[in-house]
Design an enzyme around this catalytic site. Structure first.
Site, PDB file in Angstrom:
ATOM      1  N   LYS A   1       0.718  -1.067   0.291  1.00  9.72           N
ATOM      2  CA  LYS A   1       0.943   0.059  -0.055  1.00  9.72           C
ATOM      3  C   LYS A   1       0.531   1.268  -0.024  1.00  9.72           C
ATOM      4  CE  LYS A   1      -3.533   2.348   2.976  1.00  9.72           C
ATOM      5  NZ  LYS A   1      -4.712   2.035   3.939  1.00  9.72           N
TER       6      LYS A   1
ATOM      7  N   SER B   1      -9.773   1.767   3.365  1.00  8.71           N
ATOM      8  CA  SER B   1      -8.818   2.444   2.045  1.00  8.71           C
ATOM      9  C   SER B   1      -7.599   1.570   1.938  1.00  8.71           C
ATOM     10  CB  SER B   1      -7.926   3.867   3.207  1.00  8.71           C
ATOM     11  OG  SER B   1      -7.004   2.837   4.136  1.00  8.71           O
TER      12      SER B   1
ATOM     13  N   SER C   1      -9.695  -0.493   7.044  1.00 12.43           N
ATOM     14  CA  SER C   1      -8.800  -0.146   6.481  1.00 12.43           C
ATOM     15  C   SER C   1      -8.476  -1.523   5.316  1.00 12.43           C
ATOM     16  CB  SER C   1      -8.140   0.872   6.400  1.00 12.43           C
ATOM     17  OG  SER C   1      -8.611   1.652   6.420  1.00 12.43           O
TER      18      SER C   1
END
Lengths: 483, 94
Positions: free
Chosen positions: A76, A151, A175
């Site tokens: 990420k 997210s 997330s």
């Protein structure tokens, strides 16, 4: 699955069915074929990955081994990797190049992993749909008109679309787990303090945790073995022993008590989600586990508590983006104050501004006690709920999200509705307990549904054990999008 | 607690954000709803509850005060949007 799991690929590399370079080429070929539709990646690190794959092949040829030798992994884009960009999907960090490796990246490199690229996310990890990225909205591989969750939506979509073998995400309020559920993969948020946050760009420091997003619980255990454990560079990382999570995957789960928190099954739950989760519970019972009802009475206060505390921490953490030391600086300023305010106005997206403002408000003179201190006290009550519940059960089971993946744009204009969709995941971050999402079925519209397993402090081993045994009994995790 | 008290101009200044008029209006409306939701915490009796700032029972974490080199010389400074040799450049302060 048309690509192997991490565990399968490890065996096949050792058996010399293919080389690490061939495996990497196959993954990049897949990315080149589908990522113009999915848009899971912010940028790829082809040269670095190529060097790492070649190094892995040399080691394999020399008969050496390491836990992730030659395995393509995605990160990420809020996890720092030396000499590559870390953007947090924000304009303010669009051209920021990390001067060092995050601890998890050091550990992945030492374990032989091949780091293939950085995945899209909601800006600074603030969001539940990936639509808050400055660059683009990632699509759900199961239905390109829907969100992948957030997210860590880029990591979730990349794993689901076979654009990597596994990925790291981060989880501040759900997330990792919510995009794992929306994309039909396995995701684990470890206990707060289990994985070092050094090199993870901070959103809310007392909540943030890095964790694995994979095709199976077994793969999640492999990644946890590599990234977990104490780190002197993160003073909040817990100095507790790290067990071998793969060693207990096959333990017998008979007799384990699963708590069903009654507050998580109230009205508003989508019928497809309720049915799949109830069937999941029945499966766990058929495996010899005993389901009992438990109560987490302060659940209805979790969203309010979370948004006070996480935004307060975010407003402090994001004050560092001032246009001086790194990142974007506005060209439109004659004095220092205008430079600060214009830089931040131009550099941050709307959701980030919303949370900075809310956090600034709850910490401001005259409102601190009424909001921030009240939130900290509510957090104590929520944490105590979990401590009480774990006196009666070993793990708790619930839905991850009230609905399956929603349509792009559906909740974009109503931030409160977006926040409320995090109701089932937020409490684990407030309490600091580990929790994971595993696929437990498909909706009538062929969208994945996630089952949440919540564990006691530092007991990821039991979660992974239960998840692995569930995946030995069921085939939900083997379903994949047609893409 | 009351959501009437949210002065968006003042908060934006404290947060070093310059909002357009349109942003002030839209965000202001959204904050009304968000703060109304948050105000439900008033229902909780927290009179004798200790605050939690951190979930782990950590006290001070000490380490030896040793100098370590994390970055090569000059690497950190070179990340700045404007710099000169050994210092950051910013617009006029006084």
């Amino acid at each position: 699955m048309h690509q192997p799991t991490i565990t399968q690929a490890k065996h096949q590399l050792l058996e010399k069915k293919y080389s690490a370079v061939e495996l990497l080429d196959a993954v990049y070929k897949r990315i080149d074929a589908v990522d113009n539709q999915v848009q899971a990646y912010v940028h790829l690190t082809r040269d670095i990955a190529r060097q790492q794959a070649e190094a892995a092949d040399k080691k394999l040829a020399a008969g050496e081994d390491a836990p992730l030798l030659g395995i393509p992994i995605a990160l990420k884009d809020l996890i720092c990797m030396k000499d590559t960009r870390t953007t947090c999907a924000s304009r303010i960090l669009e051209n920021f190049v990390s001067p060092y490796d995050a601890t998890v990246v050091q550990r992945l490199k030492a374990a032989g992993a091949v780091l293939i690229g950085k995945t899209n996310m909601d800006e600074f990890a603030m969001g539940s749909s990936n639509e808050n990225s400055y660059f683009k909205a990632t699509k759900n591989p199961w239905d390109l008109n829907r969100v992948p969750g957030g997210s860590s939506g880029g990591s979730g979509a990349a794993v689901a679309a076979n654009e990597c073998m596994g990925a790291l995400g981060s989880d501040t309020g759900g997330s990792i787990r919510q995009p794992a559920a929306f994309c039909g993969i396995t995701g684990l948020k470890p206990t707060y303090g289990r994985v070092s946050r050094f090199g993870l760009v901070a959103f809310a420091s007392s909540f943030d945790q890095i964790g694995p997003m994979t095709k199976t619980a077994e793969d999640a255990a492999v990644l946890m073995n590599v990234i977990g454990g104490h780190d002197p560079m993160d003073s909040t990382s817990a100095n507790v022993p790290l067990p071998d999570f793969t060693a207990t995957l096959s333990n017998d789960v008979k007799g384990l008590k699963i708590g069903i928190p009654k507050e998580y099954f109230k009205k508003g739950l989508d019928a497809n989600v309720e049915k799949a989760v109830q069937e999941g519970i029945k499966t766990l019972e058929s495996m010899g586990m005993q389901a009992i009802e438990v109560s987490l009475p302060h659940t209805e206060y979790a969203v309010a508590t979370y948004y006070i505390l996480a935004c307060a921490e975010a407003s402090a953490n994001l004050s560092r983006y001032d246009g001086v030391k790194y990142g974007y600086r506005s060209e439109h300023a004659d004095n220092l104050m205008d430079m600060y305010t214009n830089t931040r106005e131009e550099g941050f997206g709307e959701e980030v501004k919303r949370r900075i403002l809310l956090g600034t408000f709850v910490l401001s003179s005259g409102y601190y006690d009424a909001y921030y201190l009240k939130g900290q006290k509510a957090r104590t009550l929520i944490k105590q709920d979990f401590e009480e519940a774990y006196k009666k059960c070993d793990v708790m089971v619930s839905p991850i999200a009230p609905v399956p993946a929603f349509k792009l744009g559906e909740k974009l204009d109503d931030p409160l509705q977006m926040y409320l969709s995090d109701i089932f995941t937020i409490s684990a971050n407030l309490a600091g307990i580990p929790a994971m999402s595993i696929p437990c079925g498909l909706s009538q519209e062929n969208l994945p549904i996630g089952l949440q397993l919540m564990g006691n402090y530092f007991d990821e081993a039991t979660l992974l054990n239960v998840a692995h045994q569930y995946q030995q009994t069921t085939e939900h995790h083997l379903q994949h999008p047609a893409l | 607690m009351s959501s009437d008290s949210f002065d968006i101009e003042k908060i934006a200044l404290l947060a070093r954000l310059k909002l357009t008029e349109e942003e002030q209006l839209r965000l202001g409306r959204q904050f009304e709803g968000i703060l109304q939701h948050i105000d439900q915490l008033n229902q909780l009796d927290t009179e004798n509850v200790e605050p939690t700032s951190h979930v782990l029972p950590l006290q001070n974490v000490f380490r030896e005060d040793e100098v370590k080199t994390l970055f090569e010389d000059g690497k950190y400074l070179s990340l700045a949007p404007r710099q000169d040799k050994d210092h950051y450049e910013v617009p006029q302060i006084i």
